[in-house]
Scaffold this active site. Structure first.
Site, PDB file in Angstrom:
ATOM      1  N   HIS A   1      49.994  48.083  21.413  1.00 50.67           N
ATOM      2  CA  HIS A   1      50.241  48.831  22.644  1.00 50.67           C
ATOM      3  C   HIS A   1      51.692  49.262  22.665  1.00 50.67           C
ATOM      4  O   HIS A   1      52.567  48.513  22.223  1.00 50.67           O
ATOM      5  CB  HIS A   1      49.924  47.950  23.865  1.00 50.67           C
ATOM      6  CG  HIS A   1      49.761  48.737  25.117  1.00 50.67           C
ATOM      7  ND1 HIS A   1      50.839  49.114  25.889  1.00 50.67           N
ATOM      8  CD2 HIS A   1      48.661  49.238  25.707  1.00 50.67           C
ATOM      9  CE1 HIS A   1      50.390  49.810  26.916  1.00 50.67           C
ATOM     10  NE2 HIS A   1      49.082  49.908  26.840  1.00 50.67           N
TER      11      HIS A   1
ATOM     12  N   ASP B   1      41.205  47.772  25.690  1.00 50.36           N
ATOM     13  CA  ASP B   1      40.013  48.383  25.092  1.00 50.36           C
ATOM     14  C   ASP B   1      39.264  47.456  24.143  1.00 50.36           C
ATOM     15  O   ASP B   1      38.155  47.759  23.733  1.00 50.36           O
ATOM     16  CB  ASP B   1      40.414  49.651  24.317  1.00 50.36           C
ATOM     17  CG  ASP B   1      40.859  50.753  25.254  1.00 50.36           C
ATOM     18  OD1 ASP B   1      40.217  50.908  26.307  1.00 50.36           O
ATOM     19  OD2 ASP B   1      41.837  51.440  24.951  1.00 50.36           O
TER      20      ASP B   1
HETATM   21  N1  ACO Z   1      46.593  48.326  13.411  1.00 48.80           N
HETATM   22  C1  ACO Z   1      47.466  48.250  12.374  1.00 48.80           C
HETATM   23  N2  ACO Z   1      48.769  48.538  12.469  1.00 48.80           N
HETATM   24  C2  ACO Z   1      49.227  48.930  13.674  1.00 48.80           C
HETATM   25  C3  ACO Z   1      48.392  49.032  14.791  1.00 48.80           C
HETATM   26  C4  ACO Z   1      47.025  48.705  14.635  1.00 48.80           C
HETATM   27  N3  ACO Z   1      46.180  48.781  15.657  1.00 48.80           N
HETATM   28  N4  ACO Z   1      49.116  49.455  15.853  1.00 48.80           N
HETATM   29  C5  ACO Z   1      50.364  49.602  15.417  1.00 48.80           C
HETATM   30  N5  ACO Z   1      50.432  49.290  14.098  1.00 48.80           N
HETATM   31  C6  ACO Z   1      51.632  49.302  13.262  1.00 48.80           C
HETATM   32  C7  ACO Z   1      51.997  50.690  12.830  1.00 48.80           C
HETATM   33  O1  ACO Z   1      51.383  51.045  11.612  1.00 48.80           O
HETATM   34  C8  ACO Z   1      53.498  50.604  12.746  1.00 48.80           C
HETATM   35  O2  ACO Z   1      53.834  50.006  11.525  1.00 48.80           O
HETATM   36  P1  ACO Z   1      55.219  50.391  10.775  1.00 48.80           P
HETATM   37  O3  ACO Z   1      56.322  49.993  11.722  1.00 48.80           O
HETATM   38  O4  ACO Z   1      55.168  49.562   9.533  1.00 48.80           O
HETATM   39  O5  ACO Z   1      55.155  51.854  10.532  1.00 48.80           O
HETATM   40  C9  ACO Z   1      53.864  49.637  13.869  1.00 48.80           C
HETATM   41  O6  ACO Z   1      52.710  48.829  14.069  1.00 48.80           O
HETATM   42  C10 ACO Z   1      54.223  50.318  15.176  1.00 48.80           C
HETATM   43  O7  ACO Z   1      53.212  51.261  15.460  1.00 48.80           O
HETATM   44  P2  ACO Z   1      53.457  52.559  16.341  1.00 48.80           P
HETATM   45  O8  ACO Z   1      52.302  53.475  16.182  1.00 48.80           O
HETATM   46  O9  ACO Z   1      54.828  53.090  16.093  1.00 48.80           O
HETATM   47  O10 ACO Z   1      53.483  51.897  17.756  1.00 48.80           O
HETATM   48  P3  ACO Z   1      53.224  52.596  19.097  1.00 48.80           P
HETATM   49  O11 ACO Z   1      53.818  51.738  20.112  1.00 48.80           O
HETATM   50  O12 ACO Z   1      53.614  54.007  19.083  1.00 48.80           O
HETATM   51  O13 ACO Z   1      51.620  52.564  19.116  1.00 48.80           O
HETATM   52  C11 ACO Z   1      49.384  52.411  19.666  1.00 48.80           C
HETATM   53  C12 ACO Z   1      50.829  52.060  20.062  1.00 48.80           C
HETATM   54  C13 ACO Z   1      49.235  53.903  19.502  1.00 48.80           C
HETATM   55  C14 ACO Z   1      48.472  51.967  20.804  1.00 48.80           C
HETATM   56  C15 ACO Z   1      49.019  51.662  18.350  1.00 48.80           C
HETATM   57  O14 ACO Z   1      49.227  50.288  18.484  1.00 48.80           O
HETATM   58  C16 ACO Z   1      47.591  51.970  17.887  1.00 48.80           C
HETATM   59  O15 ACO Z   1      47.361  52.991  17.244  1.00 48.80           O
HETATM   60  N6  ACO Z   1      46.599  51.085  18.255  1.00 48.80           N
HETATM   61  C17 ACO Z   1      45.217  51.328  17.915  1.00 48.80           C
HETATM   62  C18 ACO Z   1      44.580  52.268  18.932  1.00 48.80           C
HETATM   63  C19 ACO Z   1      44.382  51.621  20.280  1.00 48.80           C
HETATM   64  O16 ACO Z   1      43.887  50.522  20.396  1.00 48.80           O
HETATM   65  N7  ACO Z   1      44.743  52.357  21.336  1.00 48.80           N
HETATM   66  C20 ACO Z   1      44.575  51.919  22.717  1.00 48.80           C
HETATM   67  C21 ACO Z   1      45.893  51.617  23.350  1.00 48.80           C
HETATM   68  S1  ACO Z   1      45.656  50.988  24.990  1.00 48.80           S
HETATM   69  C22 ACO Z   1      45.331  52.343  25.900  1.00 48.80           C
HETATM   70  O17 ACO Z   1      45.732  53.428  25.635  1.00 48.80           O
HETATM   71  C23 ACO Z   1      44.526  52.141  27.073  1.00 48.80           C
END
Ligand code: ACO
Length: 436
Positions: free
Chosen positions: A305, A362
């Site tokens: 998140h 979720d």
């Molecule tokens: N699985 C694996 N790796 C992940 C995940 C995941 N679910 N989420 C983040 N990471 C990793 C990224 O690859 C990144 O790695 P790096 O630093 O080595 O490049 C690091 O964690 C940070 O990720 P970002 O995308 O920069 O983090 P951000 O805060 O922008 O992302 C997000 C948040 C988009 C929700 C992300 O965690 C994700 O894609 N999760 C999966 C989708 C999801 O569940 N979305 C629902 C969110 S809740 C809502 O909207 C109601």
């Protein structure tokens, strides 16, 4: 005297005021940054940028705190109803009995959808995604119902109630039509949540029996989704609204943003992922390995998140609710076992620990929705109905904000500098084609 932050550059010192929120969060007021220094800020995804002051929702991502208008989410989920929470978000205070009754009556009064709109529904392709249908239909609502005129509070409240009530009716209508079934009309004698369930599942051949535990469960589900400060879809509502477009178009923009799998679309994506794990023998390990692989775009859906760097407080409530409803309905869903296994494995894996990736709201919500009979392609629509009070409250706040402005971010241009146009006959091989 208020605090200031100093910025030193090229021997000059610039001062900027500090704004402090009620929970102690500090922001540097950089409104004069460009004018004073010539600089802009660079903040992709706006992760460090406060775009407004808001008194609606407080989130502390480090401590896992979520409050609407000061009330902890745990208390609201236990004691409130979705309609009461919607009132709270829109008006800032919990309603009295009379106020709540008047609000519920208003929702009931505006629950019907113009009959001509049914024609629209009928003409979408059968396989159309309900989120696409919903966002188009919400924009279309404006053409059926008069637009807000300036200043009228009663008129504004009617429009807000109209949206809250009709979006729910339209969601159920979209589902019925997609199945080729008779549309069920809203009923005045039913509560908001019971009414929705009845419109979804009642049929001329098999009357729907309303179950109070499921109604309570749906109230909780929608309360958990009702607002989450400046998330992607809410930011979309505020951004589109800042152009002073009509409210329906602003809400429709929020619905479109929510559809994305990184945002509200994740609840559907989680179930698809859990099913894939199930079909592949039920072991989550290979999926965890894929999520960790830098060369694989796959992410663990329902994990991570932008704000929460600990457990999402909504996920804890959702997980409990899942167990309660599955027990009550005597459902043994293998996806719940897989979800628990996956959660445990990920929480004990150094990759997820170091990146502070925890299950979000979720992760378990799809299992609850499946249990109460909601089809997968309606999952994000369920989120949208829940988020509606938040979008409306945030839109309202943005319209009344004395600091409110047209959203217009800047950029750091990194393209070519000025160059001369070359007539087509004189151009050598295209460099653009070469590089692709
Ligand atoms: N699985 C694996 N790796 C992940 C995940 C995941 N679910 N989420 C983040 N990471 C990793 C990224 O690859 C990144 O790695 P790096 O630093 O080595 O490049 C690091 O964690 C940070 O990720 P970002 O995308 O920069 O983090 P951000 O805060 O922008 O992302 C997000 C948040 C988009 C929700 C992300 O965690 C994700 O894609 N999760 C999966 C989708 C999801 O569940 N979305 C629902 C969110 S809740 C809502 O909207 C109601």
């Amino acid at each position: 005297m208020s605090e200031k932050v100093k910025l030193e550059y090229n021997g000059k010192i610039y001062e900027f005021p500090v704004i402090v929120g009620t929970e102690g969060e500090k922001a540097i007021d950089i409104r004069e940054l460009r004018e004073k220094t010539g600089f802009i800020t660079y903040d992709p995804g706006l992760a460090n940028t406060g775009v407004c002051k808001s008194s609606i929702t407080y989130v502390n991502g480090e401590k896992g705190i979520l409050r609407y208008r000061g009330y902890p989410i745990e208390e609201l989920a236990e004691k409130s109803t979705f309609v009461e929470t919607a009132y709270l978000l829109l008006n800032g205070e919990l309603p009295t009995k009379e106020e709540l009754k008047a609000f519920s009556d208003k929702l009931n009064d505006h629950s019907l959808v113009h009959e001509d709109m049914r024609e629209f529904f009928q003409n979408f392709p059968r396989r159309a995604h309900p989120m696409g249908i919903l966002s188009s239909m919400v924009t279309a609502l404006r053409e059926f119902y008069p637009e807000l005129k300036e200043g009228g509070e009663e008129e504004l409240n009617t429009t807000l109630a109209r949206l809250l009530s009709k979006v729910r009716t339209m969601a159920a209508m979209a589902y019925k039509i997609s199945r080729g079934h008779k549309v069920i009309y809203p009923r005045h004698d039913l509560s908001y949540c019971a009414n929705f369930l009845n419109m979804m599942f009642d049929s001329p051949v098999k009357p729907y029996v309303i179950d109070d535990d499921i109604v309570k469960g749906l109230n909780i589900f929608w309360i958990l989704h009702a607002d989450h400060e400046q998330n992607c879809s809410t930011a979309a509502v505020r951004l589109v609204g800042s152009a002073k477009v009509n409210i329906y178009a602003a809400i429709s923009a929020g619905i479109s943003a929510l559809w994305g799998p990184l945002h509200g679309g994740a609840n559907q994506a989680v179930i698809e992922m859990l099913k894939e794990i199930y079909e592949n023998g039920g072991d989550p390990k290979p999926f965890i390995e894929r999520a960790k692989d830098k060369n694989d775009p796959f992410r663990l859906m329902g994990f991570g998140h932008r704000i929460y760097k600990t457990h999402d407080p909504r996920e804890k409530i959702m997980k409990k609710l899942c167990h309660k409803i599955l027990d009550k309905l005597k459902i043994k869903d293998p996806l719940l076992d897989i979800a628990r296994k996956l959660e445990e494995m990920a929480l004990n894996d150094p990759y997820f620990q170091e990146k502070k990736l925890y299950p979000n709201v979720d992760f378990y919500s799809g299992i609850f929705l499946r249990a109460i009979g909601i089809p997968e392609n309606m999952f994000t629509v369920m989120f949208a109905i829940g988020r509606l009070p938040g979008w409306l409250a945030q839109w309202k706040e943005s319209m009344e904000d004395p600091d409110g402005k047209l959203y217009r971010p800047r950029q750091v241009y990194v393209g070519p500098s000025k160059r001369e146009y070359i007539p087509i006959e004189e151009r050598e091989k295209s460099t653009a084609t070469e590089s692709t």
